[in-house]
Design a protein around this motif. Structure first.
Motif: not given
Length: 456
Positions: A303-330
């Protein structure tokens, strides 16, 4: 037997998926909308049901229709809706129609202020992996599934149960209409400030949902959420099976998460305490549907996750660009903490686009207090156009710093300046987390992605 349906506001994300599902099932479908965006437009065109013109056309409504499906985007004075009522054609809201098509199935409803899409996606992934026959409704496009809705002759349906309003004619939450047999509740954190004016009013919707659980039904609830725990522990419904859950035991090794089971350690791609709660909830639902634990563990590894939930857009050995749908405080708090816990040695730049009516409202924004605490750099983006469209006042940096309880919080109101700031950062031992239910004004991420990818 083939039927004929007309969709008022066919262009919506879930509405157009339902329309496509009905075509796939062999029904005749027409529709109208005053605005249709991609990808809905192309998908409706490919299926041969894209409206020829934008707008509302009462002449499309005729006696041969078996039903009207009314989208939330339509107004109460919609001319097509008025004509349908005059002709006495049955008008269904989206959730009413889902129930109408699922009366003879076992209905599983996944509810809660957060985690619904992820839990539903996990269940769908596991059932599909093991070739089970099921229908579904999920709130995002997920890998391995062409549509967000499937209605067939399957014996069970998995439904993401949204608490938002049903339709212009029905101001109740959607999840009241599904009449569940199995109910999962992940957590309750005030959302939809424009619809539920107080937290007590919001919480009461979930309480009413629990009370709808039938005799012989099941209520699966997250016991680490105090409000859900209270509903579960106070539930005295006759013949209802109560199953509390919390985060599945796990450990992190070199930035990878492993589930701790009685037999072995099971590697998974998702991470964070809230996601391991989601996973345990999904496991309990699958068990309630007769699936074995070992079968669940076998499937969940891919399971790789739902769209835009902890989605990895770029990655190297010591850096990651994540996109996430988070839009409420919790959701913001849980996502920031998850990334920091998974990579404690890395600097974390966390960016939140405030996009919803609640989050852009200065009477609500104090609910975001301390949500950025785990971020090393905290950034807010506000689109002045989005604020003015919602007829709200644009908040300044000091207001947001006070609300988030973070004196070094930075505010950007021009997408170009935010882009320049992010591209100027050094991403050595650094993760970047972009969170929003919006789209950052379609900010071009290619330079950021190449900057992070080239480090590997």
């Amino acid at each position: 037997m083939s039927k004929q349906y007309h969709f008022i506001a066919i262009g919506g994300a879930v509405m157009h998926n339902l329309a496509l599902s009905m075509v796939e099932k062999g029904h005749k479908v027409t529709g109208s909308d005053d605005e249709i965006y991609e990808p809905s437009k192309s998908r409706l065109f490919k299926a041969g049901i894209l409206p020829e013109q934008k707008g509302w056309f009462p002449e499309k409504i005729h006696q041969n229709l078996d039903g009207i499906i009314l989208g939330m985007h339509a107004r109460i004075d919609n001319p097509e809706l008025i004509k349908a009522k005059e002709l006495g054609i049955p008008v269904y809201s989206f959730p009413e129609f889902i129930y109408n098509q699922s009366k003879d199935k076992k209905r599983v409803v996944i509810s809660g202020s957060h985690g619904k899409t992820t839990i539903t996606s996990m269940i769908l992934h596991v059932l599909k992996y093991h070739y089970k026959d099921f229908d579904y409704l999920v709130g995002a496009q997920i890998e391995g599934f062409d549509l967000m809705v499937k209605l067939s002759d399957a014996p069970v349906i998995i439904i993401e149960g949204d608490e938002y309003l049903t339709s212009p004619l029905d101001r109740r939450p959607k999840f009241f209409h599904y009449h569940h047999h199995i109910l999962l509740m992940s957590g309750i954190a005030w959302d939809h400030f424009n619809v539920f004016p107080t937290f007590e009013n919001y919480k009461d919707q979930f309480s009413q949902l629990v009370d709808m659980t039938p005799k012989g039904g099941t209520f699966i609830y997250c016991k680490t959420d105090p409000h859900v725990k209270e509903l579960g522990e106070n539930c005295s419904l006759d013949g209802v099976r109560l199953i509390p859950y919390q985060a599945h035991p796990y450990e992190i090794e070199e930035g990878k998460t492993y589930l701790k089971t009685s037999d072995e350690k099971v590697p998974v791609t998702i991470f964070g305490d809230h996601n391991l709660q989601n996973l345990q909830g999904a496991l309990e639902v699958c068990k309630s549907l007769g699936l074995d634990e070992k079968d669940f563990y076998q499937a969940i590894q891919s399971f790789k996750g739902a769209a835009k939930r902890q989605e990895i857009l770029a990655m190297s050995k010591d850096a990651i660009l994540f996109r996430d749908f988070a839009h409420a405080p919790s959701k913001l708090k849980a996502t920031v903490e998850a990334v920091k816990t998974q990579f404690p040695e890395r600097r974390l730049i966390a960016v939140q686009e405030l996009h919803t009516y609640s989050s852009l409202n200065k009477n609500f924004v104090h609910n975001y207090a301390n949500t950025f605490d785990q971020a090393d750099v905290a950034v807010i983006y506000l689109n002045p156009k989005a604020v003015s469209l919602k007829k709200l006042e644009l908040m300044d940096e000091e207001t947001l710093q006070n609300a988030f309880q973070r004196n070094d919080l930075m505010l950007f109101t021009e997408i170009g300046k935010l882009k320049n700031f992010l591209e100027s950062q050094d991403y050595k031992q650094t993760n970047l987390l972009l969170m929003s239910s919006g789209n950052y004004d379609d900010m071009d991420l290619s330079l950021l992605q190449s900057k992070i990818n080239k480090k590997s």
